[in-house]
Motif scaffolding. Structure first.
Motif, mmCIF file in Angstrom:
data_model
loop_
_atom_site.group_PDB
_atom_site.id
_atom_site.type_symbol
_atom_site.label_atom_id
_atom_site.label_comp_id
_atom_site.label_asym_id
_atom_site.label_seq_id
_atom_site.Cartn_x
_atom_site.Cartn_y
_atom_site.Cartn_z
ATOM 1 N N LEU A 1 -7.262 5.130 2.105
ATOM 2 C CA LEU A 1 -7.091 4.556 1.403
ATOM 3 C C LEU A 1 -8.833 5.337 0.128
ATOM 4 C CD1 LEU A 1 -6.746 1.160 3.189
ATOM 5 C CD2 LEU A 1 -5.527 3.019 2.062
ATOM 6 N N ALA B 1 0.192 6.837 4.533
ATOM 7 C CA ALA B 1 -0.670 5.878 4.573
ATOM 8 C C ALA B 1 0.195 4.353 5.578
ATOM 9 C CB ALA B 1 -0.401 5.604 3.016
ATOM 10 N N ILE C 1 1.167 -0.713 -0.130
ATOM 11 C CA ILE C 1 0.079 0.008 0.194
ATOM 12 C C ILE C 1 0.845 1.138 -0.136
ATOM 13 C CG2 ILE C 1 -1.680 1.230 1.213
ATOM 14 C CD1 ILE C 1 -3.135 -1.214 2.229
ATOM 15 N N TYR C 2 2.383 1.229 0.893
ATOM 16 C CA TYR C 2 2.957 2.156 0.896
ATOM 17 C C TYR C 2 3.385 2.401 -0.608
ATOM 18 C CZ TYR C 2 7.270 4.594 1.271
ATOM 19 O OH TYR C 2 8.996 5.612 0.924
ATOM 20 N N PHE D 1 1.205 9.514 -6.060
ATOM 21 C CA PHE D 1 1.250 11.018 -5.097
ATOM 22 C C PHE D 1 2.852 10.982 -4.804
ATOM 23 C CE2 PHE D 1 -2.973 9.642 -4.276
ATOM 24 C CZ PHE D 1 -3.690 10.749 -4.648
ATOM 25 N N TRP E 1 2.008 1.257 -3.621
ATOM 26 C CA TRP E 1 0.916 2.344 -4.596
ATOM 27 C C TRP E 1 0.759 3.538 -4.326
ATOM 28 C CZ3 TRP E 1 -4.655 2.662 -2.751
ATOM 29 C CH2 TRP E 1 -5.418 2.465 -3.447
ATOM 30 N N VAL E 2 0.783 4.111 -2.770
ATOM 31 C CA VAL E 2 0.701 5.298 -2.728
ATOM 32 C C VAL E 2 1.817 6.673 -2.865
ATOM 33 C CG1 VAL E 2 -0.322 7.157 -0.829
ATOM 34 C CG2 VAL E 2 -1.482 4.996 -0.751
ATOM 35 N N VAL F 1 -7.513 7.974 -1.438
ATOM 36 C CA VAL F 1 -6.170 7.866 -2.475
ATOM 37 C C VAL F 1 -7.367 6.285 -3.810
ATOM 38 C CG1 VAL F 1 -4.743 6.148 -3.079
ATOM 39 C CG2 VAL F 1 -4.804 7.432 -1.226
ATOM 40 N N TRP F 2 -7.779 5.785 -3.284
ATOM 41 C CA TRP F 2 -8.622 5.227 -4.824
ATOM 42 C C TRP F 2 -9.658 6.568 -5.672
ATOM 43 C CZ3 TRP F 2 -14.036 4.304 -5.259
ATOM 44 C CH2 TRP F 2 -14.357 3.139 -6.642
ATOM 45 N N GLN G 1 -7.412 8.140 -7.787
ATOM 46 C CA GLN G 1 -6.960 7.244 -8.995
ATOM 47 C C GLN G 1 -7.843 7.043 -9.920
ATOM 48 O OE1 GLN G 1 -5.914 3.555 -8.039
ATOM 49 N NE2 GLN G 1 -4.529 2.685 -9.632
ATOM 50 N N ARG H 1 2.814 11.759 1.349
ATOM 51 C CA ARG H 1 1.321 10.717 1.993
ATOM 52 C C ARG H 1 1.576 9.026 1.806
ATOM 53 N NH1 ARG H 1 -3.856 12.815 -1.278
ATOM 54 N NH2 ARG H 1 -2.686 15.107 -1.388
ATOM 55 N N ALA H 2 2.649 8.662 1.627
ATOM 56 C CA ALA H 2 3.216 7.583 1.394
ATOM 57 C C ALA H 2 3.196 6.898 2.881
ATOM 58 C CB ALA H 2 3.579 7.017 0.324
#
Length: 545
Positions: free
Chosen positions: A534, A129, A113-114, A121, A116-117, A537-538, A541, A125-126
């Motif tokens: 989450l 997360a 997840i880190y 971004f 992905w963020v 972020v989704w 995206q 921001r990661a």
């Protein structure tokens, strides 16, 4: 930002393996009991390798970046779990497998997840997360079917207590944030150095992030005052192997032996003992709670109080309660006749002169030993199966409320924390919030054998002392018994291989710490904010695509 390394460190897997190694050797219990805290600075770089791995995969030209990051993270976190809980295999291979497989998977998902963020971004921001996600995972880990708080990241500081006195405000969740952020800023400093920029502007935040909490901690340590009513407590440390010795002895023979030992000790003690604590499952045969005061081993031990009425007793026993069908509980089982139901309990028993016997039932149960995860599903295929780890086993009953035991004058108000319960910070905190001025942990650490497991478990109790600003007494069947002051310092202890009855003076503190008063604010914040992060972020995206 591009980054170059020496040939042997150009492969992401090398950095993942380095992380697993550094976390494992910095974890409490990796070295002998007396070496605790010697690897404090290692914690500041132990997870840098995971950040390097993510950036290296993002920077290369190969496809399936998310999948590759997940599997490498799974390898690193799985090896971290293996390196810190390998001793579980002494009890049963399935316990170790579940830890590495399930806990490693959940940790790997957080790093995925880190990444992905970070891809969508930016690094800040990661990091939000990652931090919120780790807080949420640890809170989730407290109550689900495979609950496992052993590897809460804040526990890495359990043998480094001079540096985390500020846990009395944040609880050990503050250690989650501290560990992740210090490693992240150290990585940012490394990036600047490798890219030819001046290292100082990037390294300065690392110094502040490590230095300021450490300075606060040392200030709290130096200015701490141990004020309050002082009482004398004795701990029994039998050092009995639960597999090959304990269950060869009857409760009656154990009671006869320890009655004599306790009488002899109290006769020669320099000060009157106000509380004597015996370990978990000190008596194991199973006592009917309706007549517990009439059972022979209890009556033998009760004779101590008849001679020394100022001494109260706290001990672990196995008990059971019998119900009519209409009164059965969700955890109860039918007896052989099928006409009655019963619950078995891992129990703390307390009584004294003028103090009636009171019971507390262990309510945070060891998964696979005292409670079966997903019980309805598992029972369909496996029946009533549990792993024998040398203690009370089977599906046990629990209770919903925390109990605080008091002596006749309500001077000592003791929290009877049983074994695994000490690893749940918020659960232990509930006892103190109910008025306990002393935490008494009774445990059986012998099923881990003489490995790092019992050492780490003893260190974790030091965090509970700091968080709640309470003295902690710890009586172990085998392993480490100890007196721990509110600063997390071990002032007296007995280790593996020692058989003793020893005592120390403790201070009864009534004031509540910030953490005790307000609870796990950081954990709850992470638990509720992480899903919203989450979701945002989704949505972002989806909008971009």
């Amino acid at each position: 930002m591009s980054i170059t390394f020496k040939p042997m460190m150009k492969r992401p897997i090398a950095w993942v393996l380095l992380t697993a190694l550094l976390l494992s050797i910095a974890w409490p219990g990796a070295f002998p009991w007396s070496w605790g805290g010697s690897l404090f600075l290692v914690t500041s770089v132990a997870m840098v390798g995971m950040f390097v791995m993510v950036d290296m995969i993002h920077a290369d030209a190969r496809p399936h970046k998310g999948r590759r990051i997940f599997w490498l993270a799974y390898l690193g976190m799985g090896l971290f779990n293996l390196g810190t809980t390998w001793w579980l295999v002494n009890a049963h291979w399935s316990a170790l497998f579940a830890t590495v497989f399930f806990n490693g998977f959940l940790m790997a998902m957080l790093w995925t997840i880190y990444a992905w963020v970070l891809r969508l971004f930016d690094a800040k921001r990661a990091m939000w997360a990652l931090v919120l996600g780790w807080l949420a995972l640890e809170v989730f880990h407290e109550d689900w079917a495979l609950s496992f708080p052993w590897l809460d990241l804040g526990n890495i500081y359990a043998d480094k207590t001079p540096w985390v006195q500020w846990f009395q405000f944040t609880g050990h969740r503050g250690g989650v944030i501290w560990l992740l952020l210090t490693n992240w800023v150290m990585y940012q400093a490394m990036l600047s150095k490798r890219s030819g920029q001046s290292w100082w502007p990037a390294f300065k935040p690392a110094i502040l992030l490590i230095g300021l909490p450490s300075l606060l901690s040392l200030t709290l340590l130096w200015t701490a005052e141990d004020q309050g009513l002082r009482q004398h407590v004795a701990l029994a440390h039998p050092d009995i192997d639960p597999y090959h010795e304990k269950y060869q002895l009857s409760d009656a023979s154990v009671a006869a032996q320890w009655k004599v030992r306790a009488m002899d000790y109290l006769e020669t003690a320099e000060k009157p003992v106000n509380l004597m604590v015996f370990p978990e499952t000190f008596f194991y045969e199973g006592f009917d709670e309706r007549i517990i005061n009439m059972i022979n081993p209890i009556r033998q031990i009760d004779s101590i109080i008849q001679v020394y009425p100022s001494c109260n007793l706290l001990m672990g026993v196995s008990t059971y309660a019998i119900y009519r069908p209409e009164d059965r509980t969700p955890s109860s089982r039918p007896d052989r006749s099928g006409r009655r139901y019963f619950d078995s309990f891992n129990t703390a028993l307390h009584w004294g002169d003028g103090v009636p016997m009171r019971l507390y039932h262990k309510s945070k149960l060891v998964v696979g030993v005292e409670t079966m995860p997903f019980a309805a599903l598992m029972e369909t295929y496996l029946g009533d199966l549990t792993v024998n780890m040398g203690g009370t086993t089977g599906t046990l009953g629990t209770q919903t409320n925390r109990v605080v035991f008091s002596d006749v004058d309500s001077l000592i108000k003791v929290a009877p924390v049983i074994c695994w319960e000490q690893d749940y910070a918020t659960f232990t905190r509930d006892f103190v919030a109910e008025g306990a001025n002393l935490i008494a942990i009774i445990t059986n650490d012998g099923w881990w054998a003489n490995t790092s497991g019992h050492v780490a478990h003893a260190h974790y109790a030091r965090l509970r002392a700091i968080e709640n600003q309470r003295w902690v007494t710890r009586a172990a069947n085998a392993g480490i018994s100890a007196f721990i002051n509110p600063q997390g310092e071990v002032v007296a202890s007995r280790s593996w291989g020692e058989d003793d009855l020893f005592s120390h003076e403790v201070t009864l503190i009534e004031a509540q710490s910030f953490y005790t008063r307000y609870g796990d604010l950081l954990g709850r914040a992470g638990y509720w904010l992480f899903p919203f992060l989450l979701l945002s972020v989704w949505v972002r995206q989806r909008v971009r695509s």
